[in-house]
Design an enzyme around this catalytic site. Sequence first.
Site, PDB file in Angstrom:
ATOM      1  N   CYS A 149       0.816  -1.214   0.000  1.00 42.12           N
ATOM      2  CA  CYS A 149       0.000   0.000   0.000  1.00 42.12           C
ATOM      3  C   CYS A 149       0.852   1.267   0.000  1.00 42.12           C
ATOM      4  CB  CYS A 149      -0.899  -0.030   1.236  1.00 42.12           C
ATOM      5  SG  CYS A 149      -1.749   1.521   1.555  1.00 42.12           S
ATOM      6  N   TRP A 180      -7.703  -6.944   5.818  1.00 45.09           N
ATOM      7  CA  TRP A 180      -6.273  -7.247   5.893  1.00 45.09           C
ATOM      8  C   TRP A 180      -6.050  -8.323   6.950  1.00 45.09           C
ATOM      9  CZ3 TRP A 180      -3.329  -5.252   2.182  1.00 45.09           C
ATOM     10  CH2 TRP A 180      -3.758  -4.072   1.545  1.00 45.09           C
ATOM     11  N   VAL A 222     -11.906  -1.281   5.946  1.00 46.50           N
ATOM     12  CA  VAL A 222     -10.791  -1.479   6.874  1.00 46.50           C
ATOM     13  C   VAL A 222      -9.519  -1.164   6.103  1.00 46.50           C
ATOM     14  CG1 VAL A 222      -9.546  -3.158   8.279  1.00 46.50           C
ATOM     15  CG2 VAL A 222     -12.040  -3.220   8.171  1.00 46.50           C
ATOM     16  N   VAL A 236      -5.350   0.459   5.749  1.00 46.19           N
ATOM     17  CA  VAL A 236      -4.020   0.694   6.306  1.00 46.19           C
ATOM     18  C   VAL A 236      -3.473   1.956   5.648  1.00 46.19           C
ATOM     19  CG1 VAL A 236      -3.475  -1.704   6.868  1.00 46.19           C
ATOM     20  CG2 VAL A 236      -3.031  -0.880   4.564  1.00 46.19           C
ATOM     21  N   TYR A 278      -5.272   5.976  -9.388  1.00 41.74           N
ATOM     22  CA  TYR A 278      -6.445   5.174  -9.042  1.00 41.74           C
ATOM     23  C   TYR A 278      -7.661   5.615  -9.851  1.00 41.74           C
ATOM     24  CZ  TYR A 278      -4.058   2.881  -5.200  1.00 41.74           C
ATOM     25  OH  TYR A 278      -3.202   2.097  -4.486  1.00 41.74           O
TER      26      TYR A 278
END
Length: 337
Positions: free
Chosen positions: A48, A81, A114, A116, A179
């Site tokens: 990421c 994750w 969820v 990170v 993106y």
Amino acid sequence: MNDSGNSGYGRKPFQRSRSHFTDRITADGRDGWPVEAGRYRLVVSRACPWASRALISRRLLGLEHALSLAVADPLQDDRSWRFTLDPDGRDPVLGIRYLSEAYDRREPGHPGGVSVPAIVDVPSGRLVTNDFQRITLDLATEWTALHRDGAPDLYPERRREEIDEVMAGVYEDVNNGVYKAGFATEQEKYEAACAGVFRRLELLAARLEGQRYLVGGTLTEADIRLFTTLVRFDAAYHGHFKCNRWKLTENPVLWAYARDLFQTPGFGDTVDFDHIKRHYYQVHTGINPTQVVPLGPDSSGWSAPHHREILGGRPFGDGTPPGPVPSAEAVPAAGRP
């Protein structure tokens, strides 16, 4: 980052989910979370780009002793994750199998995905923050009492206005722009996003032609944020996200700049090309339904001389480079150039 959640499929343009948990860990603890060595755990995926910012900042500032690290599997499932890289599939400190468990302990049934990077309070097992835009700024400015000797000032007060301006353009057109291009489902929206990516990259190349770093003569948060997209560009964004007007390796200025940063302690030693490629090509099944991971590109060029030192500048200012990577945090050989 939660690429598999808000992916922009359908007819709507890509919209990145906003961080739902925006508490801050500060020196004075004003949000109820005071800076405290050993209390918190940083959860990342090396795949990421947003989490990679936190990895790099933590290394540069020498916070390894104060903020422990959990590395998630680059492949997610519908429960979020997961910690399948650890023995028994559990994070050894938090004792959880999925990062979603820390989210649920903070707010059962919380809206949103969820993501990170995330910082978890170890004693309670509760998520503190997933505010990817703020986490690194606070590591630089609120955690100063725990910085290593010789840590650089990554967000110097006298340059913050310029840093913020540069980062805003980088975020909109580059970090997030790839993106918007990659998840576009209409030709017009793809072309607009892709054009924006390369227009901004060309402006940045012109800026960097005569100076070693984006703002001033030392590394700042702005360089970290651009690097995490550049290091993924040829491996993922050029092919997978169709940002293919040219490769990073075909732009002499940006390729030399990216190599300069990669070879700076704290940058390249956090990068795992294996995790990056497997995540993008195997998680985004709407873009790559076969989940076949490409063999290339050849990553050996990252160690080639860059000659950017002739532009002057000192990466750490009056400080020093970080020490060696802790052995437990070293990138496996499969992920290194």
